[in-house]
Design an enzyme around this catalytic site. Structure first.
Site, PDB file in Angstrom:
ATOM      1  N   ASP A  44      43.294  35.394  42.599  1.00  0.00           N
ATOM      2  CA  ASP A  44      42.960  36.761  43.023  1.00  0.00           C
ATOM      3  C   ASP A  44      42.933  36.818  44.546  1.00  0.00           C
ATOM      4  O   ASP A  44      42.786  35.789  45.211  1.00  0.00           O
ATOM      5  CB  ASP A  44      41.596  37.185  42.460  1.00  0.00           C
ATOM      6  CG  ASP A  44      40.467  36.341  43.007  1.00  0.00           C
ATOM      7  OD1 ASP A  44      40.502  35.099  42.806  1.00  0.00           O
ATOM      8  OD2 ASP A  44      39.555  36.879  43.671  1.00  0.00           O
ATOM      9  N   GLU A  94      37.504  34.917  42.590  1.00  0.00           N
ATOM     10  CA  GLU A  94      36.738  34.251  43.645  1.00  0.00           C
ATOM     11  C   GLU A  94      36.325  35.223  44.742  1.00  0.00           C
ATOM     12  O   GLU A  94      35.193  35.193  45.215  1.00  0.00           O
ATOM     13  CB  GLU A  94      37.564  33.110  44.252  1.00  0.00           C
ATOM     14  CG  GLU A  94      36.749  32.130  45.089  1.00  0.00           C
ATOM     15  CD  GLU A  94      36.524  32.559  46.531  1.00  0.00           C
ATOM     16  OE1 GLU A  94      35.615  32.016  47.175  1.00  0.00           O
ATOM     17  OE2 GLU A  94      37.245  33.443  47.036  1.00  0.00           O
TER      18      GLU A  94
HETATM   19 ZN   LIG Z   1      39.704  31.854  48.985  1.00  0.00          ZN
END
Ligand SMILES: [Zn+2]
Length: 442
Positions: free
Chosen positions: A86, A148
């Site tokens: 992501d 994340e």
């Molecule tokens: Zn990162």
């Protein structure tokens, strides 16, 4: 190995370009469809790289991760390789010199959102698998998460699924070197904490001509209280939160000033090396104040004022204890008998990594082989909450943080990029690390 990685690099770059074209962002409000596409692309890349087992891992309340596994010879060590697919949102597209989701090469760097953070990590692990032509000398398990940047529930996944993360060594390829071509292990991450502090002095605002003087001004009290957190040099001084001098590589002051955008005639604040100030000493910053805006301000004594204080905690200190020390400081330094209330907020644990084990020895040798220069230890000013979670879930594992990001990568900012030569060196370093660890030469 060097030749194999070089011959394969066009594939690594093609993988990276395909990933950059998918705007998979896990923040609320962004389409899950793009996350699903990015997740599927990661699965396709790892299947094509020769991992015999690749699957999508659905995360309760979060975005899907990818698990890829390849067995090594019987009795060989297990290495867990981490990255995230992501990305941060592109932000203001007009600030980009080329469209954020169209990979574009300039001066040896590939530009695009996520090219460095952390799609570079995703493609490093695939290229390493290809470098071993499907027969790695260690058991490899790759876990690539999809949330994340947003900070979703995946962070707690190691604690709830320790077997999945069990390994002799864990490589977190979501960092990089302080300078291109100068290899580095990130061995310290600061922790963080935050509190909200409020001063109350009067039942309501009163005229500053008629009452100002004896009537206590809550905003002045708050400002006076906040000022006690720093000394005359700008050093953070909170009893019970002690930093230490950084003994790894220092940070070049000119580079730091340039990247941080510090005004040329503004001295840096604090004392000690720049690295100590950035990696191993505590720091508080006031990140918000509730007070009347200057526009339309009237001549009144302010009855209440509130501030949010952000704390960065030296690695190795318990972040909860540090935050509690900050609360005690604020409660005990109120000026003029003013009533202060402090509300605790989030904490994130920092990390200080033990670099004395066999995986570090293998990686140190690999860095020297890949870059031709000895590896240095650097810190990171920010925190990676997953690392603390991994340390708790897999206490026996050595955790190594290295990768292809560098200060010019401008992660999270417009014009993010990865240096392609650095990416190739990072692939070689990770492959040599696994070879060294698997061959037990060290
Ligand atoms: Zn990162």
């Amino acid at each position: 190995m060097r030749q194999r990685v070089a011959a394969d690099f066009a594939q690594a770059r093609a993988d990276l370009e395909e990933l950059v074209r998918i705007p998979g962002c896990a923040f609320p409000g962004f389409p899950d469809e793009q996350i699903d596409r990015a997740c599927q692309k990661v699965i396709d890349i790892y299947r094509a790289a020769g991992f015999p087992q690749v699957q999508r891992l659905d995360i309760d309340g979060g975005k899907p991760a990818v698990l890829a596994e390849a067995p090594g010879p019987p009795g060989s060590p297990t290495v867990l390789l981490y990255a995230h697919y992501d990305v941060q949102p592109a932000g203001d597209v007009s600030l980009w010199d080329s469209p954020p989701f169209e990979p574009s090469e300039r001066d040896g760097r590939l530009y695009g959102r996520g090219a460095a953070d952390d799609k570079s990590g995703v493609v490093i692990h695939a290229a390493v698998m290809r470098a071993f032509e499907g027969r790695p000398p260690c058991t490899l398990r790759v876990i690539v998460e999809g949330e994340e940047e947003w900070g979703g529930p995946f962070t707690d996944h190691p604690r709830s699924h320790p077997d999945l993360f069990a390994a002799d060594a864990i490589v977190v390829a979501d960092v990089g070197n302080a300078r291109l071509g100068q290899p580095a292990f990130t061995t310290a991450l600061r922790g963080m904490g935050a509190v909200t502090v409020e001063c109350r002095t009067l039942a309501g605002a009163v005229h500053s001509g008629m009452f100002g003087g004896p009537a206590p001004d809550a905003l002045m009290a708050l400002i006076t209280l906040l000022a006690t957190m720093r000394d005359a040099d700008g050093e953070t001084v909170i009893e019970g939160i002690d930093g230490f001098d950084w003994d790894g590589a220092d940070v070049d002051e000119a580079d730091f000033r340039d990247i941080a955008g510090v005004d040329p005639d503004q001295p840096l604040i604090g004392t000690g090396s720049v690295a100590s100030r950035l990696f191993s000493k505590p720091v508080v910053n006031v990140v918000g104040i509730d007070a009347p805006p200057t526009q339309g301000a009237v001549n009144a004594v302010i009855p209440e004022a509130k501030a949010r204080v952000s704390l960065r905690v030296p690695p190795g200190l318990d972040a909860v204890a540090a935050r509690d020390a900050l609360i005690r400081h604020l409660e005990s330094h109120a000026p003029w008998g003013v009533h202060v209330s402090v509300t605790p907020d989030v904490v994130g644990q920092g990390v200080r990594v033990d670099t004395s084990g066999p995986a570090y020895a293998a990686a140190r040798e690999a860095m020297l082989q890949a870059y031709g220069t000895p590896v240095q230890e650097i810190g990171a000013g920010g925190s990676i909450p997953l690392v603390d979670s991994l340390l708790a879930a897999v206490p026996g594992a050595e955790i190594l943080l290295f990768g292809a990001q560098d200060p010019l990568a401008r992660i999270h900012a417009p014009n993010e990029s990865v240096d392609l030569a650095e990416l190739q060196r990072a692939i070689l370093a990770e492959a040599l690390f696994i070879r060294n660890l698997g061959s037990g030469v060290l």
